[in-house]
Structures are given as structure tokens and as C-alpha cells.
Design a protein around this motif. Structure first.
Motif, mmCIF file in Angstrom:
data_model
loop_
_atom_site.group_PDB
_atom_site.id
_atom_site.type_symbol
_atom_site.label_atom_id
_atom_site.label_comp_id
_atom_site.label_asym_id
_atom_site.label_seq_id
_atom_site.Cartn_x
_atom_site.Cartn_y
_atom_site.Cartn_z
ATOM 1 N N GLU A 282 -22.920 -24.467 -61.481
ATOM 2 C CA GLU A 282 -22.369 -23.261 -62.087
ATOM 3 C C GLU A 282 -22.051 -23.465 -63.563
ATOM 4 O O GLU A 282 -22.181 -22.539 -64.373
ATOM 5 C CB GLU A 282 -21.103 -22.827 -61.340
ATOM 6 C CG GLU A 282 -21.327 -22.428 -59.883
ATOM 7 C CD GLU A 282 -21.454 -23.632 -58.967
ATOM 8 O OE1 GLU A 282 -21.191 -24.769 -59.454
ATOM 9 O OE2 GLU A 282 -21.832 -23.456 -57.791
ATOM 10 N N VAL A 283 -21.629 -24.680 -63.902
ATOM 11 C CA VAL A 283 -21.313 -24.980 -65.304
ATOM 12 C C VAL A 283 -22.563 -24.856 -66.165
ATOM 13 O O VAL A 283 -22.538 -24.288 -67.264
ATOM 14 C CB VAL A 283 -20.697 -26.383 -65.416
ATOM 15 C CG1 VAL A 283 -20.433 -26.745 -66.875
ATOM 16 C CG2 VAL A 283 -19.409 -26.464 -64.611
ATOM 17 N N PHE B 124 -36.049 -33.476 -63.016
ATOM 18 C CA PHE B 124 -36.218 -33.339 -61.571
ATOM 19 C C PHE B 124 -34.995 -32.698 -60.911
ATOM 20 O O PHE B 124 -35.130 -32.029 -59.881
ATOM 21 C CB PHE B 124 -36.465 -34.708 -60.938
ATOM 22 C CG PHE B 124 -37.890 -35.178 -61.043
ATOM 23 C CD1 PHE B 124 -38.929 -34.429 -60.529
ATOM 24 C CD2 PHE B 124 -38.187 -36.381 -61.656
ATOM 25 C CE1 PHE B 124 -40.242 -34.857 -60.617
ATOM 26 C CE2 PHE B 124 -39.492 -36.833 -61.758
ATOM 27 C CZ PHE B 124 -40.527 -36.066 -61.236
ATOM 28 N N ALA B 125 -33.819 -32.887 -61.466
ATOM 29 C CA ALA B 125 -32.602 -32.385 -60.839
ATOM 30 C C ALA B 125 -32.316 -30.927 -61.190
ATOM 31 O O ALA B 125 -31.830 -30.165 -60.347
ATOM 32 C CB ALA B 125 -31.415 -33.248 -61.247
ATOM 33 N N MET B 126 -32.615 -30.523 -62.422
ATOM 34 C CA MET B 126 -32.146 -29.226 -62.912
ATOM 35 C C MET B 126 -33.222 -28.144 -63.015
ATOM 36 O O MET B 126 -32.890 -26.977 -63.128
ATOM 37 C CB MET B 126 -31.495 -29.420 -64.292
ATOM 38 C CG MET B 126 -30.230 -30.262 -64.245
ATOM 39 S SD MET B 126 -28.956 -29.451 -63.234
ATOM 40 C CE MET B 126 -27.715 -30.756 -63.184
ATOM 41 N N PHE B 127 -34.473 -28.528 -62.979
ATOM 42 C CA PHE B 127 -35.535 -27.532 -63.147
ATOM 43 C C PHE B 127 -36.350 -27.417 -61.870
ATOM 44 O O PHE B 127 -36.618 -28.411 -61.195
ATOM 45 C CB PHE B 127 -36.445 -27.912 -64.317
ATOM 46 C CG PHE B 127 -35.735 -27.977 -65.634
ATOM 47 C CD1 PHE B 127 -35.316 -26.815 -66.278
ATOM 48 C CD2 PHE B 127 -35.454 -29.191 -66.231
ATOM 49 C CE1 PHE B 127 -34.646 -26.865 -67.478
ATOM 50 C CE2 PHE B 127 -34.785 -29.262 -67.435
ATOM 51 C CZ PHE B 127 -34.374 -28.092 -68.059
ATOM 52 N N ASP C 224 -25.275 -23.083 -65.414
ATOM 53 C CA ASP C 224 -25.695 -21.686 -65.438
ATOM 54 C C ASP C 224 -24.886 -20.887 -66.461
ATOM 55 O O ASP C 224 -25.420 -20.046 -67.182
ATOM 56 C CB ASP C 224 -25.542 -21.064 -64.045
ATOM 57 C CG ASP C 224 -26.516 -21.665 -63.039
ATOM 58 O OD1 ASP C 224 -27.565 -22.195 -63.477
ATOM 59 O OD2 ASP C 224 -26.229 -21.613 -61.824
ATOM 60 N N ALA C 225 -23.591 -21.181 -66.529
ATOM 61 C CA ALA C 225 -22.747 -20.494 -67.505
ATOM 62 C C ALA C 225 -23.155 -20.851 -68.926
ATOM 63 O O ALA C 225 -23.163 -20.001 -69.828
ATOM 64 C CB ALA C 225 -21.287 -20.840 -67.267
ATOM 65 N N ALA C 226 -23.506 -22.101 -69.138
ATOM 66 C CA ALA C 226 -23.935 -22.529 -70.473
ATOM 67 C C ALA C 226 -25.249 -21.861 -70.860
ATOM 68 O O ALA C 226 -25.461 -21.516 -72.029
ATOM 69 C CB ALA C 226 -24.076 -24.042 -70.506
ATOM 70 N N LYS C 227 -26.141 -21.662 -69.891
ATOM 71 C CA LYS C 227 -27.399 -20.966 -70.175
ATOM 72 C C LYS C 227 -27.137 -19.529 -70.602
ATOM 73 O O LYS C 227 -27.780 -19.003 -71.515
ATOM 74 C CB LYS C 227 -28.296 -20.995 -68.935
ATOM 75 C CG LYS C 227 -28.877 -22.356 -68.609
ATOM 76 C CD LYS C 227 -29.753 -22.263 -67.354
ATOM 77 C CE LYS C 227 -30.308 -23.632 -66.971
ATOM 78 N NZ LYS C 227 -31.124 -23.556 -65.737
ATOM 79 N N VAL C 228 -26.181 -18.885 -69.932
ATOM 80 C CA VAL C 228 -25.828 -17.509 -70.298
ATOM 81 C C VAL C 228 -25.312 -17.450 -71.727
ATOM 82 O O VAL C 228 -25.564 -16.487 -72.467
ATOM 83 C CB VAL C 228 -24.781 -16.954 -69.309
ATOM 84 C CG1 VAL C 228 -24.282 -15.590 -69.780
ATOM 85 C CG2 VAL C 228 -25.359 -16.866 -67.906
ATOM 86 N N ASP C 229 -24.605 -18.499 -72.148
ATOM 87 C CA ASP C 229 -24.069 -18.557 -73.514
ATOM 88 C C ASP C 229 -25.124 -18.943 -74.543
ATOM 89 O O ASP C 229 -24.813 -19.042 -75.741
ATOM 90 C CB ASP C 229 -22.909 -19.550 -73.586
ATOM 91 C CG ASP C 229 -21.690 -19.054 -72.812
ATOM 92 O OD1 ASP C 229 -21.583 -17.828 -72.619
ATOM 93 O OD2 ASP C 229 -20.859 -19.896 -72.404
ATOM 94 N N GLY C 230 -26.349 -19.203 -74.091
ATOM 95 C CA GLY C 230 -27.437 -19.483 -75.035
ATOM 96 C C GLY C 230 -27.800 -20.936 -75.204
ATOM 97 O O GLY C 230 -28.589 -21.281 -76.090
#
Length: 271
Positions: A159-160, A88-91, A162-168
Motif C-alpha cells: 500500500e505504501v 520480480f517483487a513489485m512488477f 501504491d500511495a507513492a505511485k499516486v503521488d507521482g
């Protein structure tokens, strides 16, 4: 002067909350004739009450059952509620807010409304006389804990993630490797809340447990009360001794976990 007033107020609050526990311990150490004399110090001193009640009923078995059920219930509620809260918080997905509102609305349902249907489900599964119903229901999470943990997750820097998503990093990695460690105070609060709730719960053990060797401490205390607390020769000193034994573990738990507990509640209040 202001600080003195604060300390005086705290002392009054401490006395109000501490006196019942002090009375319980003091009365449990008195003989039968002086149990209800309201003396703060037990005179005569009768520590043999604890030995007698320990020999009379299987307190150690009941304590072990309560520990097992409490840990299972707390772990199930914490993990399941954290999973749902993280979603619920992140998606973002269609109907998220409406679905979250439905989850919160379940808190308005009295426990008595679902008590019989839930029992019938466990009975159909052949588990209605086991300890499993005491904790397995928590595998579906708790609306209050979901709300509490969602607030913690919303307070984490996005932001943390989002950055982790960019790293895969996938969703499971974000949850286990980042969200859970950052929300540790909140998780401890949920774990302690549910452990205390399971430790003191009497209704479900009364419904599901039939055999004395399966009793948890609250159900065992009911058996102690039925045995020693009725009739003209009621042995209330033994009932109170068993009650004190059941209370002490929760006091010790709070003393051990208070650092995380206070941090978690303060963090939630600030957010």
C-alpha cells in the motif's frame, strides 16, 4: 533448570566452533617445535612469528587487495541483485514466474561448468590477468541473493508503494527512496555474505592472478604455504600466523554487523 540446559548447549556449540580458531591463534604463537602439540596456551610464547611473516611477504598489499576486491564484489552483488529482486517483487509482467524460475535454476549449475567459458570471455577482453574478473561478474547479480532480497521486498507493505505511485513517484524513486531503506537488514546480510565469500575465495585468484602484487589474501596464503609449508624444515608457525591475520578481519566484520545480520536473518525466517 531449562535455562541452564540451554546455556550448557550453547557452551558446547561455542566450544565446537571456537576451538579451531583458538587452536589457530595459539599455534601461531608457538615456536616450530611445539606447533602441533595441541596445548591451548602457547609455551614458549613466540609472538615474533607475526613479525617474521609480515617481513617475509607483502601481507599489507594482499590485505589491501582483498579489501578492494571484497568491497567491490559485495557492492556489485548487493546493488545488482537488489535491482533484479525489486523487479520480480513489485512488477507484474507476462512470464515473470517462469523467468524467476530460470534465475533460480542457475543455482543448480556447478561453478566448474562455467569456469572455462567465463575465463575465455575475460581473456578475449584482455582482462584475464587483472583483478576485475574477481568482482565484475557480480554486476549481473546472484540467483541466491535475488531470491533472498525478493522475499524481503515481498514482505514490505504494498500500500505504501501504491500511495507513492499516486503521488507521482517513478520506479527508480520507489526503489531508491523506499524499498532500499526498508530492506536494509536484508541488504546488509547480502553485503556481508558476499564480502565473506570474496575474502575467502581462492579459486578465482588462482585462475586470474599472476603477479604477486595483485594477490588477494587467499592467493597470498597459498604462496605462503608453498614457501614455508613444504620440505623437511617447514615453518608452519609462519603459515598459521599468516592464516590468523587473514581470519581476524572477518571476525571483526561480524561483530560490527551482527545487529543487522541477525535482524536480517530473523526477518527472513519469520517471513
Amino acid at each position: 533448570m531449562k535455562r541452564l540446559g540451554v546455556w550448557a548447549g550453547l557452551l558446547v556449540v561455542l566450544s565446537a566452533f571456537g576451538y579451531p580458531f583458538w587452536w589457530l591463534v595459539s599455534a601461531s604463537l608457538k615456536d616450530r617445535a611445539h606447533v602441533f602439540d595441541n596445548a591451548l596456551l602457547p609455551r614458549p610464547f613466540s609472538p615474533g612469528n607475526y613479525v617474521e611473516v609480515w617481513r617475509a611477504v607483502p601481507l599489507l598489499t594482499w590485505i589491501g587487495n582483498s579489501v578492494a576486491v571484497g568491497l567491490a564484489a559485495a557492492a556489485a552483488a548487493t546493488v545488482a541483485s537488489a535491482l533484479v529482486a525489486f523487479g520480480f517483487a513489485m512488477f507484474r509482467f507476462r512470464g515473470r514466474d517462469a523467468l524467476f524460475g530460470v534465475v533460480l535454476a542457475t543455482m543448480m549449475l556447478p561453478a566448474a561448468v562455467t569456469m572455462v567459458p567465463v575465463y575465455l570471455e575475460w581473456h578475449a577482453l584482455g582482462l584475464a590477468t587483472t583483478q576485475i574478473p574477481l568482482w565484475a561478474q557480480n554486476l549481473f547479480g546472484s540467483a541466491f541473493y535475488i531470491f533472498l532480497l525478493r522475499q524481503f521486498f515481498l514482505g514490505l507493505p504494498r500500500e505504501v508503494f501504491d500511495a507513492a505511485k499516486v503521488d507521482g513517484a517513478n520506479a527508480w524513486r520507489l526503489f531508491t527512496g523506499m524499498a532500499l531503506p526498508l530492506a536494509r537488514p536484508g541488504l546488509v546480510v547480502v553485503f556481508v555474505f558476499e564480502l565473506k565469500a570474496a575474502w575467502t575465495d581462492l579459486i578465482k585468484p588462482l585462475i586470474y592472478l599472476r603477479e604477486p602484487e595483485l594477490y588477494t589474501l587467499p592467493r597470498g596464503l597459498k604462496a605462503v604455504l608453498d614457501r614455508f609449508g613444504e620440505g623437511g624444515e617447514a615453518q608452519w608457525e609462519l603459515v598459521l600466523a599468516a592464516s590468523a591475520i587473514a581470519t581476524v578481519p572477518m571476525v571483526l566484520l561480524f561483530l560490527v554487523a551482527q545487529r543487522y545480520f541477525v535482524r536480517g536473518t530473523v526477518t527472513q525466517h519469520v517471513e
